[in-house]
Design an enzyme around this catalytic site. Structure first.
Site, PDB file in Angstrom:
ATOM      1  N   THR A 155       0.899  -1.149   0.000  1.00 55.29           N
ATOM      2  CA  THR A 155       0.000   0.000   0.000  1.00 55.29           C
ATOM      3  C   THR A 155       0.932   1.191   0.000  1.00 55.29           C
ATOM      4  OG1 THR A 155      -1.772  -1.094   1.230  1.00 55.29           O
ATOM      5  CG2 THR A 155      -1.596   1.263   1.566  1.00 55.29           C
ATOM      6  N   ARG A 183     -14.591  -6.862  -1.045  1.00 52.71           N
ATOM      7  CA  ARG A 183     -13.798  -6.783   0.195  1.00 52.71           C
ATOM      8  C   ARG A 183     -13.335  -5.328   0.407  1.00 52.71           C
ATOM      9  NH1 ARG A 183      -8.043  -5.459   1.068  1.00 52.71           N
ATOM     10  NH2 ARG A 183      -7.538  -6.331   3.078  1.00 52.71           N
ATOM     11  N   SER A 185     -10.821  -2.570   2.123  1.00 52.85           N
ATOM     12  CA  SER A 185      -9.486  -2.385   2.683  1.00 52.85           C
ATOM     13  C   SER A 185      -9.536  -1.443   3.884  1.00 52.85           C
ATOM     14  CB  SER A 185      -8.618  -1.780   1.583  1.00 52.85           C
ATOM     15  OG  SER A 185      -7.658  -0.926   2.108  1.00 52.85           O
ATOM     16  N   ASP A 186      -8.466  -1.438   4.668  1.00 55.41           N
ATOM     17  CA  ASP A 186      -8.371  -0.500   5.800  1.00 55.41           C
ATOM     18  C   ASP A 186      -8.057   0.928   5.354  1.00 55.41           C
ATOM     19  OD1 ASP A 186      -5.694  -1.765   5.127  1.00 55.41           O
ATOM     20  OD2 ASP A 186      -5.056  -0.052   6.321  1.00 55.41           O
ATOM     21  N   THR A 204       0.091   0.341   6.536  1.00 55.98           N
ATOM     22  CA  THR A 204       0.155  -0.649   5.469  1.00 55.98           C
ATOM     23  C   THR A 204       0.144  -2.030   6.114  1.00 55.98           C
ATOM     24  OG1 THR A 204       1.404  -1.421   3.550  1.00 55.98           O
ATOM     25  CG2 THR A 204       2.696  -0.612   5.402  1.00 55.98           C
ATOM     26  N   GLY A 205      -0.160  -3.059   5.300  1.00 55.01           N
ATOM     27  CA  GLY A 205      -0.219  -4.408   5.845  1.00 55.01           C
ATOM     28  C   GLY A 205      -1.544  -5.051   5.494  1.00 55.01           C
ATOM     29  N   VAL A 206      -1.932  -6.030   6.267  1.00 53.12           N
ATOM     30  CA  VAL A 206      -3.179  -6.745   5.992  1.00 53.12           C
ATOM     31  C   VAL A 206      -4.358  -5.944   6.554  1.00 53.12           C
ATOM     32  CG1 VAL A 206      -4.472  -8.877   6.391  1.00 53.12           C
ATOM     33  CG2 VAL A 206      -1.992  -8.963   5.973  1.00 53.12           C
ATOM     34  N   GLY A 207      -5.238  -5.501   5.648  1.00 54.02           N
ATOM     35  CA  GLY A 207      -6.334  -4.617   6.037  1.00 54.02           C
ATOM     36  C   GLY A 207      -7.189  -5.173   7.168  1.00 54.02           C
TER      37      GLY A 207
HETATM   38  N1  GLY Z   1      -3.669  -2.487   3.541  1.00 55.73           N
HETATM   39  C1  GLY Z   1      -4.258  -2.675   2.309  1.00 55.73           C
HETATM   40  C2  GLY Z   1      -5.242  -3.749   2.250  1.00 55.73           C
HETATM   41  O1  GLY Z   1      -5.203  -4.712   2.986  1.00 55.73           O
HETATM   42  O2  GLY Z   1      -6.131  -3.666   1.441  1.00 55.73           O
END
Ligand code: GLY
Length: 281
Positions: A155, A183, A185-186, A204-207
């Site tokens: 991201t 889905r 995102s964050d 950044t990372g897993v939303g």
């Molecule tokens: N951080 C971006 C996403 O997971 O979509």
């Protein structure tokens, strides 16, 4: 006082060759230089939009051009900007076929309704002069066809403080790749992008992890309530462990302190205060 820090996602396992690392380090430095120059005559709010648009224009990152492809073969992008002074946030979620989602987010800041999603976000952009633009690259199509994730959870984002001490944060993403259409995102939520007069944060990372951990909002709130920057980060990242969270965050506080932390190696980031650079290695 003017300073900024940018991020470009994570350096994932499948693409950690030295030449890619060097390309990203060089790209970050060029974008830092251009954005710092811009910050000399523009506000923090204007600068974070400018910096994120440059990151969106570089196919090395997973935002704008070079965004990852979702499970149905389509690209959907999300972006948000927040002005720490006015505390107004605006954003787009799952927008398609625009060159710079962050500029649509900026455009929306003038409206009462400031976060738009899906086909309506795309339609709004089209009706307001944002032309059709395909952000798909050959590389992303190849990765999609091979079902590879070459950039992991990449991201882009920027946090800046301007000469008047005003703060802002902007974040943009192409999602996580191969996700179920729809889905969210964050990046266009307060978990991934948040700012007030005390602190500004971009993640950044897993939303899903970032939303579960309410990362940006928690860091900013903790700092506002008297935590030091390192303690605000430490406690927030400690709580992220409950969900085995994968995240990185960049921040600047009202005194110009720059901070960054990642839960896993290695966040791609660069900072510049007019004298010294700090670039990930
Ligand atoms: N951080 C971006 C996403 O997971 O979509």
């Amino acid at each position: 006082m003017s300073k900024l820090i940018i991020h470009g996602g994570f350096f994932s396992e499948s693409n950690t060759d030295e030449s890619t690392k060097k390309l990203k380090q060089e790209s970050l430095r060029i974008i830092l230089d251009k954005s710092f120059e811009y910050l000399k005559t523009h506000s923090a709010y204007e600068t974070v939009i400018y910096a994120v648009s440059l990151l969106e224009d570089d196919p090395l990152y997973n935002a704008g051009i070079g965004s990852q492809i979702q499970s149905d073969g389509e690209i959907r992008m999300s972006a948000a900007v927040m002005d720490g002074e006015t505390q107004l946030m605006s954003g787009v979620i799952n927008i398609q076929h625009v060159k710079n989602p962050i500029k649509v987010a900026e455009f929306l800041n003038a409206y009462d309704d400031r976060i738009l999603g899906g086909p309506c976000a795309t339609e709004f952009a089209r009706n307001n002069g944002f032309e059709f633009f395909s952000v798909e690259t050959e590389q992303r199509r190849k990765e999609f066809e091979e079902k590879l994730r070459s950039t992991g959870s990449g991201t882009v984002g920027c946090v800046a403080i301007d000469a008047e001490g005003k703060l802002a944060a902007a974040t943009s993403t192409g999602g996580k790749g191969f996700e179920i259409p729809g889905r969210i995102s964050d990046s266009a939520t307060i978990a991934g992008n948040y700012a007030n007069q005390f602190c500004a944060v971009s993640c950044t990372g897993v939303g899903e992890d970032i939303v579960s951990g309410a990362v940006a909002a928690k860091i900013v709130t903790r700092l506002t309530d008297g935590f030091s920057m390192d303690k605000a980060f430490e406690k927030t990242f400690e709580e992220l462990k409950i969900v085995d969270g994968f995240a990185g965050a960049i921040a600047i506080d009202k005194d110009g302190n720059i901070f960054h932390l990642d839960s896993h190696p290695t966040m791609v980031f660069g900072a510049f205060d007019g004298k010294n650079y700090e670039i990930f290695s």
